[in-house]
Scaffold this active site. Structure first.
Site, PDB file in Angstrom:
ATOM      1  N   LYS A 135       0.864  -1.190   0.000  1.00 15.36           N
ATOM      2  CA  LYS A 135       0.000   0.000   0.000  1.00 15.36           C
ATOM      3  C   LYS A 135       0.896   1.235   0.000  1.00 15.36           C
ATOM      4  CE  LYS A 135      -2.467   1.548   3.663  1.00 15.36           C
ATOM      5  NZ  LYS A 135      -3.580   1.765   4.607  1.00 15.36           N
ATOM      6  N   GLN A 172     -12.924   7.227  10.857  1.00 15.55           N
ATOM      7  CA  GLN A 172     -12.559   6.193  11.836  1.00 15.55           C
ATOM      8  C   GLN A 172     -13.611   6.064  12.940  1.00 15.55           C
ATOM      9  OE1 GLN A 172     -10.373   3.893  11.584  1.00 15.55           O
ATOM     10  NE2 GLN A 172      -9.589   4.724   9.671  1.00 15.55           N
TER      11      GLN A 172
HETATM   12  N1  LIG Z   1      -3.893   3.880  13.616  1.00 17.05           N
HETATM   13  C1  LIG Z   1      -4.322   3.635  12.402  1.00 17.05           C
HETATM   14  O1  LIG Z   1      -4.236   2.522  11.900  1.00 17.05           O
HETATM   15  C2  LIG Z   1      -4.995   4.699  11.631  1.00 17.05           C
HETATM   16  C3  LIG Z   1      -5.499   4.450  10.352  1.00 17.05           C
HETATM   17  C4  LIG Z   1      -6.183   5.462   9.680  1.00 17.05           C
HETATM   18  C5  LIG Z   1      -6.313   6.717  10.273  1.00 17.05           C
HETATM   19  N2  LIG Z   1      -5.769   6.929  11.501  1.00 17.05           N
HETATM   20  C6  LIG Z   1      -5.882   8.220  12.176  1.00 17.05           C
HETATM   21  O2  LIG Z   1      -7.199   8.319  12.681  1.00 17.05           O
HETATM   22  C7  LIG Z   1      -7.516   9.693  12.828  1.00 17.05           C
HETATM   23  C8  LIG Z   1      -8.889   9.950  12.272  1.00 17.05           C
HETATM   24  O3  LIG Z   1      -8.872   9.689  10.881  1.00 17.05           O
HETATM   25  P1  LIG Z   1     -10.178   9.915  10.020  1.00 17.05           P
HETATM   26  O4  LIG Z   1      -9.895   9.344   8.671  1.00 17.05           O
HETATM   27  O5  LIG Z   1     -11.348   9.432  10.784  1.00 17.05           O
HETATM   28  O6  LIG Z   1     -10.211  11.501   9.923  1.00 17.05           O
HETATM   29  P2  LIG Z   1     -11.486  12.432   9.682  1.00 17.05           P
HETATM   30  O7  LIG Z   1     -10.949  13.732   9.214  1.00 17.05           O
HETATM   31  O8  LIG Z   1     -12.498  11.710   8.869  1.00 17.05           O
HETATM   32  O9  LIG Z   1     -12.108  12.599  11.152  1.00 17.05           O
HETATM   33  C9  LIG Z   1     -11.459  13.261  12.179  1.00 17.05           C
HETATM   34  C10 LIG Z   1     -12.525  13.939  13.042  1.00 17.05           C
HETATM   35  O10 LIG Z   1     -11.914  14.406  14.235  1.00 17.05           O
HETATM   36  C11 LIG Z   1     -12.497  15.666  14.559  1.00 17.05           C
HETATM   37  N3  LIG Z   1     -11.581  16.325  15.497  1.00 17.05           N
HETATM   38  C12 LIG Z   1     -10.497  17.094  15.264  1.00 17.05           C
HETATM   39  N4  LIG Z   1      -9.903  17.432  16.439  1.00 17.05           N
HETATM   40  C13 LIG Z   1     -10.637  16.843  17.414  1.00 17.05           C
HETATM   41  C14 LIG Z   1     -10.556  16.798  18.824  1.00 17.05           C
HETATM   42  N5  LIG Z   1      -9.582  17.407  19.479  1.00 17.05           N
HETATM   43  N6  LIG Z   1     -11.492  16.119  19.488  1.00 17.05           N
HETATM   44  C15 LIG Z   1     -12.507  15.473  18.861  1.00 17.05           C
HETATM   45  N7  LIG Z   1     -12.640  15.489  17.536  1.00 17.05           N
HETATM   46  C16 LIG Z   1     -11.709  16.142  16.828  1.00 17.05           C
HETATM   47  C17 LIG Z   1     -12.726  16.335  13.229  1.00 17.05           C
HETATM   48  O11 LIG Z   1     -13.700  17.369  13.327  1.00 17.05           O
HETATM   49  C18 LIG Z   1     -13.194  15.154  12.380  1.00 17.05           C
HETATM   50  O12 LIG Z   1     -14.586  15.019  12.434  1.00 17.05           O
HETATM   51  C19 LIG Z   1      -6.415  10.458  12.118  1.00 17.05           C
HETATM   52  O13 LIG Z   1      -5.531  10.931  13.092  1.00 17.05           O
HETATM   53  C20 LIG Z   1      -5.729   9.411  11.284  1.00 17.05           C
HETATM   54  O14 LIG Z   1      -4.366   9.693  11.065  1.00 17.05           O
HETATM   55  C21 LIG Z   1      -5.128   5.963  12.187  1.00 17.05           C
END
Ligand SMILES: NC(=O)c1ccc[n+]([C@@H]2O[C@H](COP(=O)([O-])OP(=O)(O)OC[C@H]3O[C@@H](n4cnc5c(N)ncnc54)[C@H](O)[C@@H]3O)[C@@H](O)[C@H]2O)c1
Length: 325
Positions: A73, A144
């Protein structure tokens, strides 16, 4: 000899395969069992960082023999993309034939990334959460926040969800959508504490930051609760994490690598990785009172567990475009 072809699957074609979350969790379970038995190949992901800061583009190769899956990926995460009206996570996945090494498919990886991360949370929870867990706290109601709830709802009798987002409008839309998709009650909350205290399982899924904002304080997480730190340790005060009697991850080596580049600077000792838990080499939850946590980083084996399932179903459904190599 037939000319080799690859199948190209767009983002909407991957999604329209409609692979059920339960099958994704089960594929990840096989992948993590093989990892725990030392049978997978997955070098730590190399990354490049155009624009610096927290932007990344990672290469994530893996081979899972039991699933006859091999590939890579190539995924990026650019924080400023939302201001441009573009998604944060984008990328492609290449699936190879394990017999010949030939590329079989190139597919968009966004749907897989979203779903497999939720599945990894649920698989961790199977080993670390109380089986009767029914109240879920979601902090960050984005992609997520959705897939993590979907996966937990497959393995646990989820009844109630406490949803917090920094943008209350996003939390409200999330509540409406999740209530219509799953038979759960979703309560939107104004204070992050209300999505932690009183919950059996907590998922933090806001932005990943090298310098954590440490919002979740010691004493907020209940005895007996489980937490999945999808956004690494960004949300947690170090003393709150230290209240966990078992702090786990999906891959210890990669977590140590992240520490070297500035993340996870103040976390508890690692009890086990998910491969060790699934293969039975380390014990998961042992009492109803333990607080348990996992910081899953997201691994290439997660993606490569799912890709062959998408490929086979897409072929069967006649989806995608065949392209000459
Ligand atoms: N660990 C893993 O395997 C993995 C995989 C994919 C994504 N991620 C991480 O997961 C996180 C979320 O990804 P996503 O694709 O859902 O992003 P997304 O942009 O779809 O959703 C993130 C949400 O968090 C909100 N937000 C921002 N700051 C906040 C806070 N302090 N408190 C509460 N809400 C807040 C935003 O308004 C948004 O709705 C990212 O940090 C991404 O890097 C981790």
């Amino acid at each position: 000899m037939e000319k080799p072809e690859i199948l190209y699957l767009s983002q909407s074609e991957v999604a329209s395969v409609n692979l059920p979350m339960a099958e994704i969790i089960s594929a990840l379970e096989t992948a993590f069992r093989q990892k725990g038995e030392g049978k997978t190949e997955m070098p730590p992901k190399p990354g490049i960082h155009p624009g610096g800061g927290d932007n990344f583009i990672h290469a994530m190769p893996a081979y899972i023999p039991a699933l006859r899956s091999a590939g890579l990926k190539w995924v990026s995460g650019f924080l400023e993309n939302s201001k441009r009206g573009l998604p944060y996570i984008t990328g492609l996945l290449i699936l190879n034939d394990v017999e010949t090494g030939l590329p079989l498919a190139v597919m968009d990886c966004v749907w897989i990334t979203a779903m497999r991360t939720g599945a990894a949370t649920a698989l961790s929870a199977r080993h670390l959460a109380r089986a009767e867990s029914s109240v879920v706290g979601i902090l960050g109601c984005g992609v997520q926040g959705r897939t993590n709830l979907e996966a937990l709802n497959v393995l646990f009798p989820v009844k109630k969800v406490m949803a917090y987002d920094i943008d209350p409008g996003i939390a409200r839309r999330y509540a409406t959508e999740m209530e219509s998709r799953f038979s759960v009650e979703v309560v939107t909350v104004q204070n992050p504490r209300d999505a932690v205290s009183g919950c059996d399982m907590v998922v933090t899924a806001g932005p990943i930051l090298r310098k954590p904002h440490q919002t979740i304080q010691p004493g907020w997480m209940e005895e007996g609760a489980f937490a999945s730190l999808v956004d690494f340790d960004s949300y947690w005060h170090p003393d709150a994490m230290k209240q966990a009697s078992k702090f786990c991850t999906d891959d210890t080596e990669q977590l140590l690598h992240y520490q070297q580049v500035g993340y996870f600077q103040d976390i508890p000792p690692i009890h086990a990785d998910l491969g060790e838990l699934v293969a039975g080499k380390k014990v998961g939850r042992q009492s109803a009172k333990e607080r348990t946590m996992t910081a899953n980083l997201g691994l290439a084996i997660d993606d490569m567990a799912v890709a062959p399932l998408i490929y086979r179903r897409a072929l069967g459904m006649g989806l995608g475009k065949k392209l000459p190599l």
